[in-house]
Design an enzyme around this catalytic site. Structure first.
Site, PDB file in Angstrom:
ATOM      1  N   CYS A   1      -0.382   4.092   2.249  1.00 37.87           N
ATOM      2  CA  CYS A   1      -0.317   3.796   3.642  1.00 37.87           C
ATOM      3  C   CYS A   1       1.188   4.038   4.100  1.00 37.87           C
ATOM      4  O   CYS A   1       1.377   4.781   5.186  1.00 37.87           O
ATOM      5  CB  CYS A   1      -0.638   2.228   3.694  1.00 37.87           C
ATOM      6  SG  CYS A   1      -2.404   1.837   3.436  1.00 37.87           S
ATOM      7  N   ASP A   2       2.199   3.471   3.218  1.00 32.23           N
ATOM      8  CA  ASP A   2       3.479   3.564   3.729  1.00 32.23           C
ATOM      9  C   ASP A   2       4.442   4.531   2.889  1.00 32.23           C
ATOM     10  O   ASP A   2       5.654   4.392   3.219  1.00 32.23           O
ATOM     11  CB  ASP A   2       4.023   2.003   3.820  1.00 32.23           C
ATOM     12  CG  ASP A   2       3.339   1.168   4.594  1.00 32.23           C
ATOM     13  OD1 ASP A   2       2.694   1.720   5.625  1.00 32.23           O
ATOM     14  OD2 ASP A   2       3.032  -0.038   4.152  1.00 32.23           O
TER      15      ASP A   2
ATOM     16  N   CYS B   1       0.773  -1.344  -0.204  1.00 30.67           N
ATOM     17  CA  CYS B   1      -0.051   0.169   0.170  1.00 30.67           C
ATOM     18  C   CYS B   1       0.959   1.142  -0.229  1.00 30.67           C
ATOM     19  O   CYS B   1       1.308   1.557   0.988  1.00 30.67           O
ATOM     20  CB  CYS B   1      -0.848  -0.063   1.239  1.00 30.67           C
ATOM     21  SG  CYS B   1      -1.901   1.223   1.301  1.00 30.67           S
TER      22      CYS B   1
END
Length: 301
Positions: free
Chosen positions: A133-134, A130
């Site tokens: 997300c990261d 992701c």
């Protein structure tokens, strides 16, 4: 007889349990593995409102404890089959059969993996599925994205604004995603497109440090990277319901923003639902919507 049986104890399922209990309903959550779903593998969540920095495990534990304290019953049993008897649903696990007036499916989806040695161990230590997300953890670093669809293209474009260098690796000679996005990537000086190639080895020293990439002619090259984002698709966990619930061609439950399936009294929430955005915040949102819809349905039966 339960009012609501929730299949899955990830963020969507636990949120649904919280909303169900607050509506004074008798709620049972059935989970095959451990509570929290995929989010427990996230070391630091930065994109959830009001939780600027929290580990996925801590976030999931807070949700789990909140649902339990409100009175939700949670059992760790794998659901094998669901049967629809109109106003009553029967949920069978490997241990027991349960009945409920409504069911909420929150089984989520799993990332399609490359299948390379060390992939699981390096997840969270250089490997991610992701980018939104990261990606922020790789500011001014070198990263690679694997995939050829819109998700991979979008991830590469997102990372191009964050990372020093982005390699986009695709096994074919052209991308399946939107050509307009491909053209945008070609204009980025810090993006390198690698066609007709696959990642064949992960290089690590406690964390990911590089990749071995092999082209269709069998020629290999080593690439030093700090992060690898794998975007080759997801697999929804809906096999147990495939003969009962309408699924789309990719195996996701067909349902709109109201989270209602084609079977009255059965709802869906989270990453196993057909939708555009699959994030922690949309999973909890789905859980709230599905539980609210289930409570409304219960008033009518």
């Amino acid at each position: 007889m339960y009012d609501i049986i929730i299949v899955g104890a990830g963020p969507a399922g636990l949120t649904a349990a919280i909303y169900g209990q607050r509506a004074a309903k008798k709620v049972l959550v059935l989970e095959a593995k451990s509570y929290g779903g995929q989010i427990i593998n996230t070391l630091d969540i930065e994109n959830y409102p009001a939780e600027a920095h929290v580990s996925g495990f801590d976030f999931a534990t807070k949700l789990y404890n909140q649902a339990k304290e409100l009175g939700a019953e949670i059992k760790f049993e794998k659901v094998l089959e669901i049967r629809d008897f109109g106003e009553k649903k029967e949920v069978e696990t490997g241990k027991e059969k349960y009945t409920a007036k409504t069911v909420i499916l929150t089984t989520g989806s799993k990332n399609r993996k490359l299948g390379l040695a060390g992939e699981d161990e390096l997840t969270g230590k250089g490997i991610s599925y992701c980018a939104t997300c990261d990606g922020a953890f790789y500011k001014k670093k070198k990263v690679a994205v694997v995939g050829g669809g819109n998700t991979a293209l979008g991830d590469a474009l997102y990372l191009a604004d964050v990372a020093e260098k982005v390699y986009l690796i695709h096994r074919r000679d052209e991308f399946r995603g939107e050509e307009a996005v491909v053209e945008q990537l070609k204009k980025r000086e810090n993006v390198e497109l690698i066609y007709n190639s696959q990642v064949t080895k992960l290089v690590s020293e406690g964390k990911l440090t590089g990749l071995e990439v092999t082209d269709k002619e069998g020629k290999t090259q080593k690439i030093k990277v700090d992060g690898l984002f794998i975007a080759i698709g997801r697999i929804p966990e809906n096999d147990a319901f495939s003969e009962l619930i309408e699924l789309d061609a990719a195996g996701y439950v067909v349902a709109g923003e109201d989270c209602r399936t084609n079977v009255p009294g059965i709802f869906v929430a989270g990453d196993n639902r057909a939708k555009e955005v699959r994030q922690l915040v949309t999973a909890t949102s789905d859980g709230a919507v599905a539980a609210t819809a289930a409570v409304k349905y219960l008033r009518m039966v």
